[in-house]
Design an enzyme around this catalytic site. Structure first.
Site, PDB file in Angstrom:
ATOM      1  N   TYR A  52     -56.107 108.900  29.032  1.00 23.28           N
ATOM      2  CA  TYR A  52     -57.120 108.727  30.074  1.00 23.28           C
ATOM      3  C   TYR A  52     -58.558 108.981  29.628  1.00 23.28           C
ATOM      4  CZ  TYR A  52     -53.081 108.309  33.137  1.00 23.28           C
ATOM      5  OH  TYR A  52     -51.913 107.883  33.712  1.00 23.28           O
ATOM      6  N   TYR A  97     -41.533  98.739  26.485  1.00 25.08           N
ATOM      7  CA  TYR A  97     -40.478  99.448  27.237  1.00 25.08           C
ATOM      8  C   TYR A  97     -39.478  98.446  27.817  1.00 25.08           C
ATOM      9  CZ  TYR A  97     -38.172 101.495  31.319  1.00 25.08           C
ATOM     10  OH  TYR A  97     -37.235 101.864  32.258  1.00 25.08           O
ATOM     11  N   LYS A 153     -35.469  97.784  26.997  1.00 23.23           N
ATOM     12  CA  LYS A 153     -34.396  97.894  28.002  1.00 23.23           C
ATOM     13  C   LYS A 153     -33.642  96.560  28.093  1.00 23.23           C
ATOM     14  CE  LYS A 153     -33.506 100.890  30.411  1.00 23.23           C
ATOM     15  NZ  LYS A 153     -32.617 102.073  30.254  1.00 23.23           N
ATOM     16  N   THR A 162     -33.402  98.646  34.416  1.00 23.87           N
ATOM     17  CA  THR A 162     -34.596  98.605  35.244  1.00 23.87           C
ATOM     18  C   THR A 162     -34.902  97.179  35.705  1.00 23.87           C
ATOM     19  OG1 THR A 162     -36.997  98.873  35.138  1.00 23.87           O
ATOM     20  CG2 THR A 162     -35.905  98.462  33.063  1.00 23.87           C
ATOM     21  N   ASP A 163     -35.649  97.068  36.805  1.00 20.91           N
ATOM     22  CA  ASP A 163     -36.077  95.733  37.259  1.00 20.91           C
ATOM     23  C   ASP A 163     -37.146  95.140  36.336  1.00 20.91           C
ATOM     24  OD1 ASP A 163     -38.235  97.367  37.955  1.00 20.91           O
ATOM     25  OD2 ASP A 163     -38.302  96.744  40.057  1.00 20.91           O
ATOM     26  N   GLU A 164     -37.737  95.987  35.465  1.00 17.52           N
ATOM     27  CA  GLU A 164     -38.837  95.487  34.612  1.00 17.52           C
ATOM     28  C   GLU A 164     -38.372  94.440  33.615  1.00 17.52           C
ATOM     29  OE1 GLU A 164     -41.704  98.175  33.119  1.00 17.52           O
ATOM     30  OE2 GLU A 164     -41.598  99.483  34.856  1.00 17.52           O
ATOM     31  N   ALA A 222     -30.055 107.994  29.236  1.00 11.36           N
ATOM     32  CA  ALA A 222     -31.024 108.482  28.247  1.00 11.36           C
ATOM     33  C   ALA A 222     -31.898 107.335  27.771  1.00 11.36           C
ATOM     34  CB  ALA A 222     -30.300 109.111  27.058  1.00 11.36           C
TER      35      ALA A 222
HETATM   36  P1  NAD Z   1     -36.853 110.336  32.092  1.00 14.61           P
HETATM   37  O1  NAD Z   1     -37.842 109.970  31.052  1.00 14.61           O
HETATM   38  O2  NAD Z   1     -37.232 111.251  33.187  1.00 14.61           O
HETATM   39  O3  NAD Z   1     -35.567 110.985  31.411  1.00 14.61           O
HETATM   40  C1  NAD Z   1     -34.998 110.491  30.225  1.00 14.61           C
HETATM   41  C2  NAD Z   1     -34.057 111.558  29.673  1.00 14.61           C
HETATM   42  O4  NAD Z   1     -33.477 111.035  28.478  1.00 14.61           O
HETATM   43  C3  NAD Z   1     -34.751 112.870  29.310  1.00 14.61           C
HETATM   44  O5  NAD Z   1     -34.007 113.954  29.771  1.00 14.61           O
HETATM   45  C4  NAD Z   1     -34.785 112.843  27.777  1.00 14.61           C
HETATM   46  O6  NAD Z   1     -34.734 114.143  27.197  1.00 14.61           O
HETATM   47  C5  NAD Z   1     -33.524 112.032  27.470  1.00 14.61           C
HETATM   48  N1  NAD Z   1     -33.611 111.384  26.160  1.00 14.61           N
HETATM   49  C6  NAD Z   1     -34.654 110.628  25.685  1.00 14.61           C
HETATM   50  N2  NAD Z   1     -34.379 110.221  24.441  1.00 14.61           N
HETATM   51  C7  NAD Z   1     -33.146 110.696  24.133  1.00 14.61           C
HETATM   52  C8  NAD Z   1     -32.312 110.599  22.993  1.00 14.61           C
HETATM   53  N3  NAD Z   1     -32.704 109.929  21.900  1.00 14.61           N
HETATM   54  N4  NAD Z   1     -31.102 111.195  23.013  1.00 14.61           N
HETATM   55  C9  NAD Z   1     -30.698 111.882  24.105  1.00 14.61           C
HETATM   56  N5  NAD Z   1     -31.451 112.029  25.206  1.00 14.61           N
HETATM   57  C10 NAD Z   1     -32.653 111.443  25.223  1.00 14.61           C
HETATM   58  O7  NAD Z   1     -36.305 108.954  32.636  1.00 14.61           O
HETATM   59  P2  NAD Z   1     -35.861 108.537  34.114  1.00 14.61           P
HETATM   60  O8  NAD Z   1     -37.047 108.086  34.859  1.00 14.61           O
HETATM   61  O9  NAD Z   1     -34.979 109.583  34.672  1.00 14.61           O
HETATM   62  O10 NAD Z   1     -35.001 107.236  33.763  1.00 14.61           O
HETATM   63  C11 NAD Z   1     -33.611 107.350  33.452  1.00 14.61           C
HETATM   64  C12 NAD Z   1     -33.059 105.955  33.184  1.00 14.61           C
HETATM   65  O11 NAD Z   1     -33.245 105.140  34.325  1.00 14.61           O
HETATM   66  C13 NAD Z   1     -33.755 105.226  32.023  1.00 14.61           C
HETATM   67  O12 NAD Z   1     -32.758 104.517  31.331  1.00 14.61           O
HETATM   68  C14 NAD Z   1     -34.731 104.296  32.708  1.00 14.61           C
HETATM   69  O13 NAD Z   1     -34.965 103.162  31.920  1.00 14.61           O
HETATM   70  C15 NAD Z   1     -33.983 103.957  33.976  1.00 14.61           C
HETATM   71  N6  NAD Z   1     -34.810 103.597  35.152  1.00 14.61           N
HETATM   72  C16 NAD Z   1     -35.833 104.419  35.551  1.00 14.61           C
HETATM   73  C17 NAD Z   1     -36.555 104.103  36.712  1.00 14.61           C
HETATM   74  C18 NAD Z   1     -37.677 104.989  37.215  1.00 14.61           C
HETATM   75  O14 NAD Z   1     -38.398 104.590  38.146  1.00 14.61           O
HETATM   76  N7  NAD Z   1     -37.885 106.182  36.681  1.00 14.61           N
HETATM   77  C19 NAD Z   1     -36.243 102.951  37.429  1.00 14.61           C
HETATM   78  C20 NAD Z   1     -35.191 102.125  36.970  1.00 14.61           C
HETATM   79  C21 NAD Z   1     -34.485 102.480  35.844  1.00 14.61           C
HETATM   80  O1  DAU Z   2     -39.678  99.437  37.956  1.00 13.18           O
HETATM   81  C1  DAU Z   2     -38.906 100.436  37.360  1.00 13.18           C
HETATM   82  C2  DAU Z   2     -39.734 101.197  36.361  1.00 13.18           C
HETATM   83  O2  DAU Z   2     -40.654 101.975  37.114  1.00 13.18           O
HETATM   84  C3  DAU Z   2     -38.925 102.083  35.429  1.00 13.18           C
HETATM   85  O3  DAU Z   2     -38.083 101.288  34.646  1.00 13.18           O
HETATM   86  C4  DAU Z   2     -39.832 102.918  34.532  1.00 13.18           C
HETATM   87  O4  DAU Z   2     -39.064 103.812  33.762  1.00 13.18           O
HETATM   88  C5  DAU Z   2     -40.784 103.694  35.414  1.00 13.18           C
HETATM   89  O5  DAU Z   2     -41.698 104.395  34.597  1.00 13.18           O
HETATM   90  C6  DAU Z   2     -41.541 102.764  36.371  1.00 13.18           C
HETATM   91  O6  DAU Z   2     -42.475 101.924  35.653  1.00 13.18           O
HETATM   92  P1  DAU Z   2     -43.950 101.618  36.223  1.00 13.18           P
HETATM   93  O7  DAU Z   2     -44.803 101.237  35.092  1.00 13.18           O
HETATM   94  O8  DAU Z   2     -43.878 100.696  37.384  1.00 13.18           O
HETATM   95  O9  DAU Z   2     -44.309 103.082  36.792  1.00 13.18           O
HETATM   96  P2  DAU Z   2     -45.635 103.974  36.684  1.00 13.18           P
HETATM   97  O10 DAU Z   2     -45.421 105.148  37.598  1.00 13.18           O
HETATM   98  O11 DAU Z   2     -46.041 104.229  35.295  1.00 13.18           O
HETATM   99  O12 DAU Z   2     -46.725 103.025  37.356  1.00 13.18           O
HETATM  100  C7  DAU Z   2     -46.576 102.545  38.683  1.00 13.18           C
HETATM  101  C8  DAU Z   2     -47.770 101.658  38.979  1.00 13.18           C
HETATM  102  O13 DAU Z   2     -48.951 102.477  39.042  1.00 13.18           O
HETATM  103  C9  DAU Z   2     -48.048 100.609  37.903  1.00 13.18           C
HETATM  104  O14 DAU Z   2     -48.538  99.428  38.513  1.00 13.18           O
HETATM  105  C10 DAU Z   2     -49.147 101.237  37.047  1.00 13.18           C
HETATM  106  C11 DAU Z   2     -49.931 102.070  38.048  1.00 13.18           C
HETATM  107  N1  DAU Z   2     -50.545 103.308  37.507  1.00 13.18           N
HETATM  108  C12 DAU Z   2     -49.768 104.165  36.810  1.00 13.18           C
HETATM  109  C13 DAU Z   2     -50.298 105.321  36.262  1.00 13.18           C
HETATM  110  C14 DAU Z   2     -49.438 106.273  35.474  1.00 13.18           C
HETATM  111  C15 DAU Z   2     -51.883 103.558  37.725  1.00 13.18           C
HETATM  112  O15 DAU Z   2     -52.595 102.776  38.400  1.00 13.18           O
HETATM  113  N2  DAU Z   2     -52.423 104.696  37.182  1.00 13.18           N
HETATM  114  C16 DAU Z   2     -51.692 105.582  36.455  1.00 13.18           C
HETATM  115  O16 DAU Z   2     -52.255 106.588  35.971  1.00 13.18           O
END
Ligand code: NAD
Ligand code: DAU
Length: 350
Positions: free
Chosen positions: A349, A158, A162, A133-135, A85
């Site tokens: 946007y 963000y 994390k 996350t790698d961020e 979460a």
């Molecule tokens: P997401 O935003 O799709 O989902 C997050 C979920 O957490 C949602 O279902 C939301 O309702 C729930 N949530 C948010 N706040 C909450 C709270 N206060 N209490 C209970 N539930 C809550 O996120 P995701 O992309 O599935 O990411 C999941 C995890 O993985 C996160 O911890 C994120 O940092 C990590 N992560 C994501 C990515 C990616 O590329 N998406 C990559 C690496 C790590």
């Molecule tokens: O690296 C892991 C992370 O990847 C996770 O921890 C985050 O939860 C997840 O959101 C993601 O972060 P990014 O910022 O890398 O993802 P995003 O899809 O938002 O953007 C990917 C790349 O694309 C980034 O360089 C920004 C760019 N971008 C994104 C959006 C939404 C655009 O150029 N235009 C856009 O409208």
């Protein structure tokens, strides 16, 4: 062996729903409790196919609600927690950083305290698995990879939130002996991802012939991993990962945003029967994201060498699977993009 009680937080979100499904289907001897606040990013439609399984329970609740979480842990005595979460979108963190501190830092603390209190420091066969996350490692230049020894250097609210939560998990391990693992994963893509992130946003915009807003010059690089491969890695680390260790997870798959967007445009044009180049015409360079990290790339050799994990889905295959899913689930897209999402989109946007 008795039934093992596992709490998965954020299980109605993108990655969480894939993890919940995998565990519910693969482990009938586990009872999976999915705790999710159902924010804009949480959607129970993601889990319709498993909602009536007897080893699955959904609990609506907020991880920042201390008394609720404390009581929940007292009732269920969760042996393990897989904590996903979070507030997860970088652009939203730039607009409202406090919301990220609240859920990602404070919420993680509440869970750690509840887990600690429920086992009273007697932790045999217990685990707190924190998904990160790698961020947290900040930005790479043109070369190099993030390893588990790379120093934390987060740049966005963000990633700072994390990073902070990762530090607290580790500190609870050092200070109180709380058993934990942390994984730091690269960018995920695949079905059920909320269309604010690059790939699903652009699929949705191409479908609706809307501009594709590429930030800055589009030369930012991300390392992409198919979400089901991430779920497989989580399963492996949960069962075989070593206590107090961190594992990096990545796709061995770096793409510059603009190259990825062009591939996506090509594949969408082919799927939609549109003429070659018609989606490319939607590409629009827009103002850059503040503090935009130039490049992420993961060295995933530790999880590969120690646990035998490698991605199974190539990027080209994964992207086609993802596009096919969004094209056959336009109703899902309509549901999640109606209402409040529209006003976020306008603000972000305009
Ligand atoms: P997401 O935003 O799709 O989902 C997050 C979920 O957490 C949602 O279902 C939301 O309702 C729930 N949530 C948010 N706040 C909450 C709270 N206060 N209490 C209970 N539930 C809550 O996120 P995701 O992309 O599935 O990411 C999941 C995890 O993985 C996160 O911890 C994120 O940092 C990590 N992560 C994501 C990515 C990616 O590329 N998406 C990559 C690496 C790590
Ligand atoms: O690296 C892991 C992370 O990847 C996770 O921890 C985050 O939860 C997840 O959101 C993601 O972060 P990014 O910022 O890398 O993802 P995003 O899809 O938002 O953007 C990917 C790349 O694309 C980034 O360089 C920004 C760019 N971008 C994104 C959006 C939404 C655009 O150029 N235009 C856009 O409208």
């Amino acid at each position: 062996m008795g039934i093992k009680s596992i709490l998965i937080t954020g299980g109605a979100g993108f990655i969480g729903s894939h993890v919940v499904r995998l565990f519910v289907e693969k482990y009938p001897n586990y009872h999976i409790y999915n705790l999710d606040a159902l924010t804009y990013a949480g959607n129970l439609e993601n889990l319709k196919d498993i909602e009536s399984r007897t080893n699955y329970t959904f609990i609506k609740g907020d991880i920042t609600d201390e008394s609720f979480i404390k009581a929940l842990f007292e009732t269920h005595r969760f042996e393990s927690v897989i904590h996903l979460a979070a507030e997860s979108h970088v652009d939203r963190s730039i607009k409202d950083p406090l919301a990220f501190v609240r859920t990602n830092v404070f919420g993680t603390m509440i869970l750690l305290n509840a887990f600690k209190a429920s086992w009273k420091d007697d932790y045999s066969n217990k685990l707190f698995y924190h998904i990160s996350t790698d961020e947290v490692y900040g930005s790479l230049g043109d070369t190099g990879l993030f390893t588990e020894r790379t120093s934390y250097d987060p740049n966005s609210p963000y990633s700072a939130s994390k990073a902070s939560s990762d530090h607290f998990v580790r500190a609870y391990g050092e200070t109180y002996g709380l058993p934990y693992v942390i994984t730091n994963c690269s960018n995920n893509y695949g079905q059920n991802q909320f269309p604010e992130k690059l790939i699903p946003l652009f699929i949705n915009n191409i479908l609706n012939s809307k501009p594709l807003p590429v930030y800055g010059d589009g030369n930012y690089t991300r390392d992409w991993l198919y979400v089901k491969d991430h779920a497989i890695a989580i399963d492996l680390v949960f069962h075989k990962g070593k206590n107090s260790e961190t594992y990096n997870i990545g796709g061995f798959n770096e793409w510059k945003n603009i190259d990825l967007v062009k591939l996506l445009c090509q594949q969408m044009d082919a799927k939609l029967g549109r003429s070659k180049g018609s989606s490319d015409a939607l590409i629009t360079y827009v103002k850059d994201r503040p503090g935009h990290d130039l490049r992420y790339a993961i060295d995933a050799s530790k999880i590969k060498d120690e646990l035998g994990w490698v991605p199974t889905v190539t990027f080209e295959e994964g992207l086609i699977k993802t596009i096919d899913w969004y094209l056959s689930n336009e109703q899902w897209l309509d549901h999640v993009t109606s209402g409040t999402y529209q006003s976020y989109y306008q603000k972000q946007y305009s």
